[in-house]
Design a protein around this motif. Structure first.
Motif, PDB file in Angstrom:
ATOM      1  N   ASP A 185      -4.625   8.461  -1.410  1.00 39.34           N
ATOM      2  CA  ASP A 185      -3.866   9.688  -1.622  1.00 39.34           C
ATOM      3  C   ASP A 185      -3.151  10.094  -0.335  1.00 39.34           C
ATOM      4  O   ASP A 185      -1.970  10.433  -0.343  1.00 39.34           O
ATOM      5  CB  ASP A 185      -4.826  10.799  -2.064  1.00 39.34           C
ATOM      6  CG  ASP A 185      -4.101  12.073  -2.423  1.00 39.34           C
ATOM      7  OD1 ASP A 185      -3.482  12.095  -3.491  1.00 39.34           O
ATOM      8  OD2 ASP A 185      -4.126  13.016  -1.612  1.00 39.34           O
ATOM      9  N   SER A 186      -3.887  10.030   0.762  1.00 40.95           N
ATOM     10  CA  SER A 186      -3.311  10.419   2.042  1.00 40.95           C
ATOM     11  C   SER A 186      -2.191   9.459   2.459  1.00 40.95           C
ATOM     12  O   SER A 186      -1.171   9.874   3.001  1.00 40.95           O
ATOM     13  CB  SER A 186      -4.420  10.461   3.087  1.00 40.95           C
ATOM     14  OG  SER A 186      -3.906  10.390   4.368  1.00 40.95           O
ATOM     15  N   ALA A 187      -2.377   8.158   2.171  1.00 41.49           N
ATOM     16  CA  ALA A 187      -1.340   7.179   2.516  1.00 41.49           C
ATOM     17  C   ALA A 187      -0.075   7.443   1.704  1.00 41.49           C
ATOM     18  O   ALA A 187       1.043   7.391   2.220  1.00 41.49           O
ATOM     19  CB  ALA A 187      -1.849   5.761   2.266  1.00 41.49           C
ATOM     20  N   ARG A 188      -0.263   7.781   0.422  1.00 39.36           N
ATOM     21  CA  ARG A 188       0.886   8.077  -0.426  1.00 39.36           C
ATOM     22  C   ARG A 188       1.612   9.334   0.089  1.00 39.36           C
ATOM     23  O   ARG A 188       2.837   9.364   0.169  1.00 39.36           O
ATOM     24  CB  ARG A 188       0.404   8.325  -1.862  1.00 39.36           C
ATOM     25  CG  ARG A 188       1.231   7.624  -2.930  1.00 39.36           C
ATOM     26  CD  ARG A 188       0.431   7.474  -4.213  1.00 39.36           C
ATOM     27  NE  ARG A 188       0.059   8.752  -4.804  1.00 39.36           N
ATOM     28  CZ  ARG A 188       0.890   9.509  -5.535  1.00 39.36           C
ATOM     29  NH1 ARG A 188       2.119   9.133  -5.758  1.00 39.36           N
ATOM     30  NH2 ARG A 188       0.465  10.660  -6.040  1.00 39.36           N
ATOM     31  N   ALA A 189       0.811  10.337   0.480  1.00 37.10           N
ATOM     32  CA  ALA A 189       1.404  11.576   0.974  1.00 37.10           C
ATOM     33  C   ALA A 189       2.120  11.361   2.311  1.00 37.10           C
ATOM     34  O   ALA A 189       3.031  12.091   2.657  1.00 37.10           O
ATOM     35  CB  ALA A 189       0.329  12.648   1.122  1.00 37.10           C
ATOM     36  N   SER A 190       1.709  10.336   3.072  1.00 35.92           N
ATOM     37  CA  SER A 190       2.380  10.047   4.338  1.00 35.92           C
ATOM     38  C   SER A 190       3.703   9.338   4.117  1.00 35.92           C
ATOM     39  O   SER A 190       4.502   9.213   5.031  1.00 35.92           O
ATOM     40  CB  SER A 190       1.517   9.148   5.227  1.00 35.92           C
ATOM     41  OG  SER A 190       0.273   9.724   5.457  1.00 35.92           O
ATOM     42  N   GLY A 191       3.908   8.787   2.915  1.00 34.59           N
ATOM     43  CA  GLY A 191       5.187   8.150   2.623  1.00 34.59           C
ATOM     44  C   GLY A 191       5.127   6.650   2.443  1.00 34.59           C
ATOM     45  O   GLY A 191       6.126   5.968   2.630  1.00 34.59           O
ATOM     46  N   PHE A 192       3.950   6.099   2.094  1.00 32.58           N
ATOM     47  CA  PHE A 192       3.902   4.692   1.704  1.00 32.58           C
ATOM     48  C   PHE A 192       4.497   4.565   0.305  1.00 32.58           C
ATOM     49  O   PHE A 192       4.135   5.321  -0.594  1.00 32.58           O
ATOM     50  CB  PHE A 192       2.459   4.171   1.664  1.00 32.58           C
ATOM     51  CG  PHE A 192       1.923   3.752   3.007  1.00 32.58           C
ATOM     52  CD1 PHE A 192       2.112   2.457   3.476  1.00 32.58           C
ATOM     53  CD2 PHE A 192       1.234   4.647   3.812  1.00 32.58           C
ATOM     54  CE1 PHE A 192       1.625   2.061   4.709  1.00 32.58           C
ATOM     55  CE2 PHE A 192       0.750   4.264   5.055  1.00 32.58           C
ATOM     56  CZ  PHE A 192       0.939   2.970   5.506  1.00 32.58           C
TER      57      PHE A 192
END
Lengths: 219, 270
Positions: A112-119
């Motif tokens: 979730d955090s990786a997606r929110a960072s823009g992956f």
């Protein structure tokens, strides 16, 4: 010992053939199982199918499988390709389950955090999910590698040259040295491949080895 | 400026997390969403970077509807800090800080330089650069999370209960650090917490939410304390049981401020 000395060329030839008959299905099985396992982890229905099909495939007796294949896919009866294909199927059957479990082991919070960072979708799969599934994938690869080395021997009964020939010929001629040589070399090959996988794991997953050390240290 | 225009969100199960929500979040200030669990505060926060899509209404950043922007590009342009930091366990501290720069195609050397700089900005020893996240304390991990969110120098910083999982002493430290950073950087911060004290400490604007994302009250901490809108707010901020009532006692001509439990907390200056 004298028998070994007189037959080194034969033994080395069987060994070389055994090595590539083991490595090719293991690598192919691993590469095919990754996308299957990833998909299975995404879609519960797919996971159910993958796991059941894998179980069923693994129950087919290996000798029967190798002997039936030429009739199904039209290869020659003594073609080493039969063994490669049969063992690749077994490797996928085992590895897909490990791959699915490996992708399932990745923390949802991290994703979730990786997606929110823009992956993006591809970056997430290849640069976050794949490496984080690494420890479980490695565990699966070690199982597949050892079982494949042992299964290759069965190919000797289908007339394909490999270390298994030392058992069949040794039994036929009552040559104990030949049988023992075969057993020792098969076990040694399995151990060497396993060791190489462990070393590769240390190199590719340094964070995971570190995690084990730290956990051990604290406890 | 971030603007919510009659935003609603109904999840697939049919329960409305947020309904008809309006709010303006001014630039270069800190706005805190505060409320109990299930009040929709995280849902509202995640609408800003399209981690949650509203089922009705619009969210605008500088008058542009975020729905018209590519979600991946949008997320790279907004800093995001979450509880338990959400760091990538397989990457070093330095690589974690530089994640978004690398995603944006910034060179390795430049990423390294700016990541080390950011580590210093958030008060992290650069000797930790090659460690993995699990080798750091909770407070250090949270600083890495803040550094990662700030490394691209975004205008907007979203913080989802970032200090919820650390012990109270470290939390005080991190809160003080965030106030210092905000004085220096002047970002538009949207912060989510369930802790009213944290909300009053950090927020220029505090949004108290009731169930279903209803605005119970919006204002500065002083506004809210001076004129709580209703009983829910009065109880939520702790005015109902006298917990926030201070009074003055005189000692040798000095006016000492005493709290509800009778503890002296300071002196009153003329």
């Amino acid at each position: 010992m004298r028998w070994i000395g007189n037959n080194t060329d034969l033994i080395l030839g069987y060994l070389a053939s055994h090595v590539w008959l083991s490595i090719v299905p293991t690598v192919l099985g691993f590469l095919l199982a990754l996308p299957i396992g990833w998909w299975a982890n995404r879609v519960p229905a797919v996971r159910g199918v993958v796991l059941s099909v894998g179980n069923v495939l693994y129950t087919i007796p290996s000798l029967a499988f190798i002997l039936i294949l030429p009739g199904v896919i039209g290869t020659g009866f003594l073609d080493p390709l039969n063994i490669v294909i049969a063992l690749t199927v077994y490797a996928v059957a085992v590895m897909a389950r490990f791959a699915s479990d490996g992708f399932a082991s990745v923390s949802p919070a991290v994703l979730d955090s990786a997606r929110a960072s823009g992956f993006g979708a591809a970056g997430l799969a290849l640069r976050v999910e794949l490496p984080l599934a690494g420890p479980v994938l490695l565990a699966g690869l070690r199982v597949v590698s050892v079982s494949t080395v042992s299964l290759v021997s069965v190919g000797a009964l289908a007339g394909v040259d490999n270390l298994g020939r030392l058992f069949t010929e040794g039994v036929f001629t009552g040559n104990t040295a030949e049988i023992l040589t075969g057993i020792v070399l098969v076990v040694a090959l399995a151990l060497v491949l396993d060791l190489l996988l462990v070393i590769a794991g240390r190199a590719l997953l340094p964070w995971s080895a570190g995690a084990r050390r730290v956990r051990g240290g604290v406890a | 400026m971030i603007e919510y225009r009659s935003v609603g969100k109904t999840f697939s199960g049919g329960n409305a997390a947020v309904a008809d929500f309006d709010l303006v979040i001014p630039s270069h200030t800190t706005t805190v969403f505060v409320g109990s669990s299930g009040c929709g505060k995280t849902t509202l926060l995640r609408m800003v970077n399209r981690m949650v899509e509203p089922t009705s209404g619009q969210v605008l950043i500088d008058d542009v509807d975020v729905a018209s922007r590519n979600p991946v590009e949008l997320r790279r342009s907004i800093g995001y800090v979450m509880q338990a930091s959400g760091l990538l366990p397989h990457r070093s501290v330095l690589d974690n800080v530089g994640t978004v720069l690398r995603l944006q195609g910034v060179s390795r050397a430049e990423t390294r330089r700016r990541s080390l700089e950011l580590m210093e900005t958030v008060g992290l020893d650069t000797a930790l650069a090659d460690r993995y996240p699990h080798q750091l304390s909770g407070g250090q991990q949270q600083r890495v999370g803040v550094a990662r969110a700030l490394v691209t120098d975004p205008n907007i910083l979203l913080m989802d209960e970032p200090f919820g999982a650390v012990d109270p002493i470290v939390r005080d430290e991190l809160q003080a650090e965030l106030l210092r950073l905000q004085r220096e950087l002047g970002k538009t911060i949207v912060f989510v917490t369930h802790d009213i004290d944290e909300a009053f400490l950090l927020g220029d604007q505090v949004v108290i939410l009731a169930k279903g994302g209803q605005r119970a009250q919006v204002g500065t901490p002083a506004d809210i304390l001076a004129a709580p809108a209703n009983d829910f707010v009065r109880s939520f901020v702790g005015l109902d049981k006298g917990g926030r009532e201070l009074h003055v006692e005189e000692r040798d001509g000095v006016q000492v401020v005493v709290d509800a439990q009778g503890r002296a907390t300071g002196v009153l200056k003329g």
